[in-house]
Design a protein around this motif. Sequence first.
Motif, PDB file in Angstrom:
ATOM      1  N   ASP A  92      35.962  39.743  26.908  1.00 49.20           N
ATOM      2  CA  ASP A  92      35.441  40.974  27.509  1.00 49.20           C
ATOM      3  C   ASP A  92      36.493  41.572  28.442  1.00 49.20           C
ATOM      4  O   ASP A  92      36.542  41.235  29.625  1.00 49.20           O
ATOM      5  N   PRO A  93      37.349  42.470  27.931  1.00 52.39           N
ATOM      6  CA  PRO A  93      38.412  43.038  28.770  1.00 52.39           C
ATOM      7  C   PRO A  93      37.893  43.836  29.961  1.00 52.39           C
ATOM      8  O   PRO A  93      38.517  43.831  31.027  1.00 52.39           O
ATOM      9  N   ASP A  94      36.749  44.517  29.807  1.00 53.43           N
ATOM     10  CA  ASP A  94      36.194  45.271  30.935  1.00 53.43           C
ATOM     11  C   ASP A  94      35.804  44.332  32.077  1.00 53.43           C
ATOM     12  O   ASP A  94      36.099  44.592  33.252  1.00 53.43           O
ATOM     13  N   ALA A  95      35.140  43.239  31.723  1.00 58.26           N
ATOM     14  CA  ALA A  95      34.742  42.255  32.738  1.00 58.26           C
ATOM     15  C   ALA A  95      35.972  41.653  33.405  1.00 58.26           C
ATOM     16  O   ALA A  95      35.977  41.396  34.618  1.00 58.26           O
ATOM     17  N   GLU A 191      35.039  45.193  48.778  1.00 59.98           N
ATOM     18  CA  GLU A 191      34.553  44.763  47.458  1.00 59.98           C
ATOM     19  C   GLU A 191      34.019  45.955  46.670  1.00 59.98           C
ATOM     20  O   GLU A 191      34.272  46.081  45.463  1.00 59.98           O
ATOM     21  N   ALA A 192      33.290  46.838  47.353  1.00 56.38           N
ATOM     22  CA  ALA A 192      32.760  48.030  46.683  1.00 56.38           C
ATOM     23  C   ALA A 192      33.900  48.945  46.243  1.00 56.38           C
ATOM     24  O   ALA A 192      33.873  49.514  45.144  1.00 56.38           O
ATOM     25  N   ALA A 199      36.454  50.536  37.937  1.00 61.28           N
ATOM     26  CA  ALA A 199      35.676  51.438  37.080  1.00 61.28           C
ATOM     27  C   ALA A 199      36.475  52.696  36.750  1.00 61.28           C
ATOM     28  O   ALA A 199      36.440  53.191  35.614  1.00 61.28           O
ATOM     29  N   MET A 200      37.217  53.211  37.722  1.00 52.79           N
ATOM     30  CA  MET A 200      38.044  54.399  37.500  1.00 52.79           C
ATOM     31  C   MET A 200      39.130  54.111  36.461  1.00 52.79           C
ATOM     32  O   MET A 200      39.372  54.916  35.552  1.00 52.79           O
TER      33      MET A 200
END
Length: 210
Positions: A92-95, A191-192, A199-200
């Motif tokens: 899972d590259p996004d993870a 962290e946020a 995400a960007m």
Amino acid sequence: MKVNSKVQESRKPGRPTVDRRDEILDAAQRLYERIGFEKTSIGDVARELGMSPANLYRSFSNRRAIDEAVAKRRLTVIEDAAWRAARQAASDPDAAMHAIAQVVLHEMRRVLFVDGHMNRLCAVASRERWPVVEQFLDGLRGAIRHILFEGQRAGRYCTADVDAEADVIVRAMTPVWHPQMIDIHRDDDLEAIASQLAAMVLRSLRQRVE
């Protein structure tokens, strides 16, 4: 008593027969944290180990060599954690991108800060861009490249130049990966911010595929 000539030949001139480099680095690190990086002398490190400065110099040529080795030891912990996160990309590259953003921030805080404040050695190494810092950044770029390659292989990302893209992403993570920025914004929800930056980056990579 006759000494085996092969044993004699295998020893490097000027080097101790017992490698004490790890002990020296442990002692230096303790002293840096106890009395301060800039206040610690070679003599202090030698006394901590019950050895003479001359013997210490058999393992390290000068004080800067000790400082760089201590810095490298700390940075290697962070780089190893980054690679553990990056290896998730096979499934899972996004993870993996989200994980590496958080892991580097977490390890930076844990390894390079004491009582919420940046380690002085880290500050000097970062400001003067010691070779170990450049090597560390290369390691982070390598971990990001791994994620990008896996994302491309899965048909989820599109990038014409993986090396350039990895460099841009590492730079984009500066607000949450650079120790001085972490120090300045220590009271913010980093962290946020790390999650938002990841995400960007992912939105940009996906848009080129769609």
